[in-house]
Write an enzyme that holds these catalytic residues in place. Structure first.
Site, PDB file in Angstrom:
ATOM      1  N   GLU A 136      68.988 102.705 -25.239  1.00  0.00           N
ATOM      2  CA  GLU A 136      68.122 101.351 -24.864  1.00  0.00           C
ATOM      3  C   GLU A 136      67.613 100.744 -23.782  1.00  0.00           C
ATOM      4  OE1 GLU A 136      66.977  97.852 -26.368  1.00  0.00           O
ATOM      5  OE2 GLU A 136      68.139  98.684 -28.065  1.00  0.00           O
ATOM      6  N   GLU A 153      70.300  93.204 -38.572  1.00  0.00           N
ATOM      7  CA  GLU A 153      70.558  93.113 -39.709  1.00  0.00           C
ATOM      8  C   GLU A 153      70.914  91.806 -40.458  1.00  0.00           C
ATOM      9  OE1 GLU A 153      72.739  96.335 -43.247  1.00  0.00           O
ATOM     10  OE2 GLU A 153      73.288  96.480 -40.578  1.00  0.00           O
ATOM     11  N   ASP A 205      64.400  95.907 -42.026  1.00  0.00           N
ATOM     12  CA  ASP A 205      64.406  95.080 -43.561  1.00  0.00           C
ATOM     13  C   ASP A 205      62.625  94.950 -43.191  1.00  0.00           C
ATOM     14  OD1 ASP A 205      64.395  93.968 -40.599  1.00  0.00           O
ATOM     15  OD2 ASP A 205      64.129  92.249 -41.415  1.00  0.00           O
ATOM     16  N   ASP A 223      63.885 105.071 -22.374  1.00  0.00           N
ATOM     17  CA  ASP A 223      63.520 105.266 -23.109  1.00  0.00           C
ATOM     18  C   ASP A 223      64.706 106.535 -23.537  1.00  0.00           C
ATOM     19  OD1 ASP A 223      61.642 106.485 -25.383  1.00  0.00           O
ATOM     20  OD2 ASP A 223      60.308 106.869 -24.276  1.00  0.00           O
ATOM     21  N   THR A 263      74.072  95.343 -37.468  1.00  0.00           N
ATOM     22  CA  THR A 263      74.302  95.287 -36.305  1.00  0.00           C
ATOM     23  C   THR A 263      73.761  93.502 -36.359  1.00  0.00           C
ATOM     24  OG1 THR A 263      71.726  95.574 -36.837  1.00  0.00           O
ATOM     25  CG2 THR A 263      72.267  97.720 -36.326  1.00  0.00           C
ATOM     26  N   ARG A 264      73.260  93.150 -35.114  1.00  0.00           N
ATOM     27  CA  ARG A 264      73.248  91.588 -34.996  1.00  0.00           C
ATOM     28  C   ARG A 264      71.906  91.056 -35.423  1.00  0.00           C
ATOM     29  NH1 ARG A 264      71.847  90.080 -28.583  1.00  0.00           N
ATOM     30  NH2 ARG A 264      73.632  91.222 -28.758  1.00  0.00           N
ATOM     31  N   ASP A 288      61.598  98.202 -33.965  1.00  0.00           N
ATOM     32  CA  ASP A 288      60.579  96.990 -33.759  1.00  0.00           C
ATOM     33  C   ASP A 288      59.434  97.770 -35.107  1.00  0.00           C
ATOM     34  OD1 ASP A 288      57.785  96.275 -33.490  1.00  0.00           O
ATOM     35  OD2 ASP A 288      58.645  96.023 -31.477  1.00  0.00           O
ATOM     36  N   GLU A 298      72.339 107.059 -31.223  1.00  0.00           N
ATOM     37  CA  GLU A 298      71.301 106.389 -31.816  1.00  0.00           C
ATOM     38  C   GLU A 298      70.549 105.488 -30.592  1.00  0.00           C
ATOM     39  OE1 GLU A 298      72.498 101.819 -33.224  1.00  0.00           O
ATOM     40  OE2 GLU A 298      74.135 102.606 -32.891  1.00  0.00           O
TER      41      GLU A 298
END
Length: 243
Positions: A91, A217, A176, A118, A214-215, A140, A66
């Site tokens: 992350e 989302e 989104d 990264d 996810t938060r 992002d 992920e």
């Protein structure tokens, strides 16, 4: 003018754009970072040809990746539901790393490894065809036109991902931001190693059956935004040449 203390980018250590730092971590999360990250964190190797199975005590049945796990809700949920899979998550934002470590600690997960940075400097050093599934969820979108090339989806990163995914492996992208979705579809369509699995509009409007929100989302849905869920398959290839 380039900061003289910042190393020049190289093919396996490209420029990184985005946040790394955050507000000071809460004491509880700082404790988790100090105690857990040395045990399950992955550092950048100097040499190539690394088999990521070696990061786990017991070789997993599958390896998943992920990229940019945010607060870690999806990664932790998938790890809990799929204990046979080893999941590597990357992350660079330390508040997100602390959030994932909290999920890992509370659920007693043992099948997660973390790149607190990264992902690409590690990915360039891994062996071919090592991942069975990869996720890029609500990245992002870099909406300004002059920043579009900073998006993860692009020719260089897709070539890297295609090398790392096994034939038939699944790559999931969710967002989104319709501009990012259009950008993704264009680049994935142009890449010969991937095929889009959608057969009807419901296939990208509805998340897969094993989806974990996810938060980001959840926030988008509360704001009335529409989320899109894209699934791609790594086509079989002749990358290894004739036998």
């Amino acid at each position: 003018m380039r900061n003289s203390n910042r190393p020049l980018p190289t093919p396996d250590r490209p420029n990184f754009y985005g946040r790394r730092g955050s507000r000071p971590l809460k004491d509880s999360r700082r404790t988790l970072v100090d105690e857990m990250l040395p045990k399950i964190g992955i550092t950048y190797p100097e040499q190539g040809g690394v088999d990521p199975n070696g990061y786990f005590v017991k070789k997993p049945e599958q390896l998943w990746l992920e990229i940019g796990f945010g607060g870690g809700e999806h990664l932790a949920g998938q790890a809990e539901a799929n204990p046979q899979a080893g999941i590597i998550g990357a992350e660079p934002f330390m508040d997100g790393v602390g959030s994932l470590l909290r999920h890992i600690d509370e659920r007693g997960l043992t099948n997660v490894r973390v790149i607190a940075d990264d992902s690409r400097p590690l990915l360039y050093k891994l062996v071919d065809a090592c991942f069975d599934r990869a996720f890029l969820l609500f990245p992002d979108p870099w909406p300004k036109k002059r920043h579009a090339e900073r998006r993860f989806i692009g020719p260089k990163n897709l070539a890297l991902l295609a090398r790392l995914l096994k034939d038939g492996a699944e790559f999931r992208v969710a967002s989104d931001d319709m501009q990012y979705i259009s950008w993704t579809l264009q680049h994935m369509h142009n890449h010969p190693d991937f095929e889009w699995l959608a057969e009807s509009p419901e296939d990208w409007r509805t998340p897969p059956a094993d989806w974990v929100k996810t938060r980001y989302e959840q926030k988008a849905l509360r704001q009335g935004k529409k989320c899109n869920y894209l699934r791609f398959r790594r086509r079989a290839s002749a990358r290894f040449g004739p036998s």
